[in-house]
Scaffold this motif. Structure first.
Motif, PDB file in Angstrom:
ATOM      1  N   LEU A   1      -6.244 102.012  37.533  1.00  9.40           N
ATOM      2  CA  LEU A   1      -6.070 100.966  38.193  1.00  9.40           C
ATOM      3  C   LEU A   1      -5.858 101.200  39.864  1.00  9.40           C
ATOM      4  CD1 LEU A   1      -5.124  97.693  38.275  1.00  9.40           C
ATOM      5  CD2 LEU A   1      -2.571  98.770  38.066  1.00  9.40           C
ATOM      6  N   ASN A   2      -6.605 100.526  40.633  1.00  5.08           N
ATOM      7  CA  ASN A   2      -6.665 100.510  42.062  1.00  5.08           C
ATOM      8  C   ASN A   2      -5.643  99.680  42.493  1.00  5.08           C
ATOM      9  OD1 ASN A   2      -7.102 100.395  44.867  1.00  5.08           O
ATOM     10  ND2 ASN A   2      -9.306 100.642  44.516  1.00  5.08           N
ATOM     11  N   GLN A   3      -4.273 100.492  42.719  1.00  2.00           N
ATOM     12  CA  GLN A   3      -3.152  99.736  42.945  1.00  2.00           C
ATOM     13  C   GLN A   3      -3.177  99.237  44.528  1.00  2.00           C
ATOM     14  OE1 GLN A   3       0.652 100.802  41.360  1.00  2.00           O
ATOM     15  NE2 GLN A   3      -0.168 103.064  41.697  1.00  2.00           N
ATOM     16  N   TRP A   4      -4.148  99.953  45.475  1.00  3.75           N
ATOM     17  CA  TRP A   4      -4.087  99.837  46.845  1.00  3.75           C
ATOM     18  C   TRP A   4      -4.742  98.230  46.827  1.00  3.75           C
ATOM     19  CZ3 TRP A   4      -2.321 102.008  51.101  1.00  3.75           C
ATOM     20  CH2 TRP A   4      -2.865 101.623  52.402  1.00  3.75           C
ATOM     21  N   GLU A   5      -5.687  98.160  46.166  1.00  2.00           N
ATOM     22  CA  GLU A   5      -6.579  96.835  46.398  1.00  2.00           C
ATOM     23  C   GLU A   5      -5.705  95.970  45.727  1.00  2.00           C
ATOM     24  OE1 GLU A   5      -9.220  96.303  48.255  1.00  2.00           O
ATOM     25  OE2 GLU A   5      -9.420  98.340  48.951  1.00  2.00           O
ATOM     26  N   ARG A   6      -5.039  96.027  44.617  1.00  4.10           N
ATOM     27  CA  ARG A   6      -4.323  95.010  43.806  1.00  4.10           C
ATOM     28  C   ARG A   6      -3.241  94.572  44.707  1.00  4.10           C
ATOM     29  NH1 ARG A   6      -0.926  95.563  38.550  1.00  4.10           N
ATOM     30  NH2 ARG A   6       0.558  96.965  39.524  1.00  4.10           N
ATOM     31  N   ILE A   7      -2.510  95.432  45.407  1.00  9.56           N
ATOM     32  CA  ILE A   7      -1.275  94.965  46.084  1.00  9.56           C
ATOM     33  C   ILE A   7      -1.644  93.929  47.513  1.00  9.56           C
ATOM     34  CG2 ILE A   7       0.587  96.348  45.418  1.00  9.56           C
ATOM     35  CD1 ILE A   7       0.174  97.653  48.265  1.00  9.56           C
ATOM     36  N   LYS A   8      -2.934  94.512  48.093  1.00 13.71           N
ATOM     37  CA  LYS A   8      -3.636  93.501  49.195  1.00 13.71           C
ATOM     38  C   LYS A   8      -3.852  92.050  48.573  1.00 13.71           C
ATOM     39  CE  LYS A   8      -6.988  95.906  50.582  1.00 13.71           C
ATOM     40  NZ  LYS A   8      -8.327  96.603  51.344  1.00 13.71           N
ATOM     41  N   GLU A   9      -4.395  91.941  47.300  1.00  8.49           N
ATOM     42  CA  GLU A   9      -4.704  90.766  46.742  1.00  8.49           C
ATOM     43  C   GLU A   9      -3.531  90.035  46.575  1.00  8.49           C
ATOM     44  OE1 GLU A   9      -6.954  91.648  43.179  1.00  8.49           O
ATOM     45  OE2 GLU A   9      -8.552  92.383  44.305  1.00  8.49           O
ATOM     46  N   VAL A  10      -2.392  90.697  46.114  1.00 10.31           N
ATOM     47  CA  VAL A  10      -1.276  90.077  45.948  1.00 10.31           C
ATOM     48  C   VAL A  10      -0.706  89.507  47.262  1.00 10.31           C
ATOM     49  CG1 VAL A  10       1.497  90.557  45.261  1.00 10.31           C
ATOM     50  CG2 VAL A  10      -0.412  91.364  43.789  1.00 10.31           C
ATOM     51  N   LEU A  11      -0.686  90.293  48.297  1.00 11.12           N
ATOM     52  CA  LEU A  11      -0.116  89.740  49.670  1.00 11.12           C
ATOM     53  C   LEU A  11      -1.025  88.537  50.362  1.00 11.12           C
ATOM     54  CD1 LEU A  11       0.864  93.125  50.982  1.00 11.12           C
ATOM     55  CD2 LEU A  11       2.532  91.287  50.425  1.00 11.12           C
ATOM     56  N   ARG A  12      -2.429  88.728  50.094  1.00 12.52           N
ATOM     57  CA  ARG A  12      -3.258  87.609  50.645  1.00 12.52           C
ATOM     58  C   ARG A  12      -2.868  86.128  49.857  1.00 12.52           C
ATOM     59  NH1 ARG A  12      -8.216  91.801  51.144  1.00 12.52           N
ATOM     60  NH2 ARG A  12      -8.025  92.080  53.505  1.00 12.52           N
ATOM     61  N   GLU A  13      -2.685  86.359  48.342  1.00 15.93           N
ATOM     62  CA  GLU A  13      -2.576  85.172  47.616  1.00 15.93           C
ATOM     63  C   GLU A  13      -0.875  84.700  47.925  1.00 15.93           C
ATOM     64  OE1 GLU A  13      -3.133  84.087  42.991  1.00 15.93           O
ATOM     65  OE2 GLU A  13      -1.559  85.827  43.515  1.00 15.93           O
ATOM     66  N   ASP A  14       0.024  85.337  48.039  1.00 16.30           N
ATOM     67  CA  ASP A  14       1.437  85.089  48.318  1.00 16.30           C
ATOM     68  C   ASP A  14       1.838  86.173  49.337  1.00 16.30           C
ATOM     69  OD1 ASP A  14       3.729  84.088  48.495  1.00 16.30           O
ATOM     70  OD2 ASP A  14       4.402  84.765  46.313  1.00 16.30           O
ATOM     71  N   PRO A  15       1.848  85.507  50.760  1.00 17.14           N
ATOM     72  CA  PRO A  15       2.470  86.420  51.832  1.00 17.14           C
ATOM     73  C   PRO A  15       3.974  86.759  51.654  1.00 17.14           C
ATOM     74  CG  PRO A  15       0.789  84.734  52.785  1.00 17.14           C
ATOM     75  CD  PRO A  15       0.922  84.496  51.358  1.00 17.14           C
ATOM     76  N   ASP A  16       4.640  85.749  51.056  1.00 15.96           N
ATOM     77  CA  ASP A  16       5.894  86.111  50.814  1.00 15.96           C
ATOM     78  C   ASP A  16       6.475  86.749  49.630  1.00 15.96           C
ATOM     79  OD1 ASP A  16       6.577  84.695  53.037  1.00 15.96           O
ATOM     80  OD2 ASP A  16       6.688  82.656  52.211  1.00 15.96           O
ATOM     81  N   SER A  17       5.451  87.270  48.857  1.00 21.30           N
ATOM     82  CA  SER A  17       5.804  88.027  47.615  1.00 21.30           C
ATOM     83  C   SER A  17       6.471  89.158  47.557  1.00 21.30           C
ATOM     84  CB  SER A  17       4.317  88.492  47.056  1.00 21.30           C
ATOM     85  OG  SER A  17       4.569  89.116  45.697  1.00 21.30           O
TER      86      SER A  17
END
Length: 333
Positions: free
Chosen positions: A113-129
Motif C-alpha cells: 500500500l502506498n500510504q503517502w498517496e492514500r493520505i493525500k487523497e484523504v486530505l483532498r477529499e475531506d480537508p477536515d479529516s
C-alpha cells in the motif's frame, strides 16, 4: 510545551530527561534515564536542527536519512554510506527492517500500500479529516531481544487546519540525545514536503513519545551540550531554508539520481556542474552537501570549491561536524 524551534525543544527535553528522570532502568542491559508519555509542539517545524556547536549536527546524514525514507528503500548500503554504525541493526547484512521507514510509506504490507498517496487523497477529499494516519510500526515485527531493529515510530498523522498542514508523530520510544535529532528532522521534512504537494502552508508539528530516554553512554555529552547551550541563547544563527512552494517531485528525482551516483562513486561533481542543473537552488544545495561528503569519504578532505558554494548555515554545520578537516584547508590557503 510549545517551542518556536526544534533547537529549543531539544535542549529543554535533554534537560528534563537528564535532570528530572521519572525512572532509572536498563532495557537490554543499557542503563538509562527515562520519562514516560512526553509531548511537545514546534511552531516553526522548518527550523528543524540544533545549533549548539558541540552537538555537531550532521546535516548531511539528516538529509540522507529523509531521502532514504522517500526513496522507499530498505537497503543497508544507502544509509550505511552516511552512518556505518547502521550495519549493526541489519540481520542479513543487506537490509534493514524496523529502521527502514521507506517501505512502510510507499509499499506497506502484503498489499504494498502506498500510504503517502492514500493520505493525500484523504486530505483532498475531506480537508477536515482525522483519518490521514500513516502507519509505520508493524504488529508482525519480532519484539524479542533477538531482534535489535524494531520500529521506534508508531506512525505519523496529518491534519489540515485553517489552511495549514499540521502533523503529529507517535513514537513508542525515542533516544533524546541521538535519535530525536534525526527523527524530528526527517518527520518535519516529510511534513513540509507533503504541504508542498498539497499546495498549502506548514502548520505546527507535535512530537509524542511513550518513552523518551538518554543512555548512560551519552551522559557526558548531554551535560556538555546543555552547558554550552547557555552561552549561545535560543536564537538560531541562520534560518533554515524553506522548501520551494511547488510540487518538488521532479526535482527530488534529480536529487535521487545524483545522490546514488555520488555514493557509488560513478561521478564527481564541480560547482559548475551543479549550477547547470535545472532544479531549484534548495535541491542544488542538497546535492552540494552530498558532493562535499563524497570528498570526505574518498579523499579524507573537504573540497573547498564545493564548500564555498554552500549557504552559510550549511557551511557552519559542516565545519562543526568535520572541524578537524578545516585545519588542513587553512594551511593550504
Amino acid at each position: 510545551m510549545i517551542f518556536n524551534h526544534f533547537h529549543d525543544a531539544y535542549l529543554y527535553t535533554l534537560a528534563e530527561v537528564y535532570h528530572k528522570p521519572q525512572f532509572y532502568n536498563q532495557p537490554r542491559g543499557n542503563r538509562s534515564r527515562e520519562v514516560l508519555n512526553y509531548t511537545y509542539g514546534i511552531e516553526s517545524p522548518i527550523e528543524r536542527i540544533c545549533y549548539v556547536p558541540e552537538r555537531k549536527t550532521n546535516i548531511i546524514f539528516n538529509f540522507a536519512e529523509a531521502l532514504w525514507y522517500l526513496s522507499g528503500s530498505n537497503n543497508l548500503d544507502f544509509i550505511h554510506y552516511y552512518a556505518s554504525n547502521m550495519s549493526k541493526y541489519s540481520a542479513d547484512g543487506r537490509t534493514l527492517t524496523g529502521t527502514a521507514y521507506g517501505p512502510k510509506l510507499f509499499a506497506y504490507g502484503d498489499k504494498r500500500l502506498n500510504q503517502w498517496e492514500r493520505i493525500k487523497e484523504v486530505l483532498r477529499e475531506d480537508p477536515d479529516s482525522k483519518r490521514a494516519f500513516l502507519s509505520i510500526f508493524d504488529a508482525s515485527e519480532v519484539l524479542q531481544l533477538e531482534n535489535i531493529d524494531v520500529s521506534c515510530t508508531i506512525g505519523l498523522q496529518f491534519f489540515i487546519r485553517e489552511g495549514q498542514l499540521y502533523m503529529s508523530s507517535y513514537m513508542r520510544a525515542n533516544d533524546a540525545y541521538r535519535g530525536m535529532l534525526s527523527d524530528v528532522f526527517s518527520f518535519t521534512f516529510l511534513q513540509e514536503l507533503m504541504a508542498t504537494e498539497l499546495g498549502i502552508e506548514v502548520g505546527k508539528y507535535y512530537h509524542n513519545v511513550a518513552s523518551v530516554h538518554i543512555y548512560e553512554t551519552d551522559y557526558v555529552q548531554t551535560k556538555t551540550v546543555l552547558s554550552k547551550a547557555k552561552q549561545i541563547g535560543t536564537v538560531p544563527a541562520y534560518p533554515f531554508p524553506p522548501m520551494p512552494l511547488k510540487d518538488n517531485r521532479s526535482d527530488l528525482q534529480v536529487v535521487f539520481e545524483y545522490e546514488q551516483q555520488l555514493r557509488q562513486g560513478t561521478i564527481t561533481l564541480k560547482p559548475v556542474d551543479i549550477d547547470r542543473l535545472d532544479i531549484d537552488d534548495y535541491w542544488k544545495q542538497v546535492i552540494l552537501l552530498f558532493a562535499v561528503y563524497q570528498s570526505i569519504q574518498q579523499k579524507k578532505v573537504i573540497d573547498h570549491t564545493l564548500y564555498q558554494k554552500l549557504i552559510p548555515l550549511y557551511q557552519m554545520l559542516v565545519q562543526q561536524k568535520w572541524e578537524s578537516y578545516f585545519s588542513i584547508i587553512m594551511e593550504e590557503m
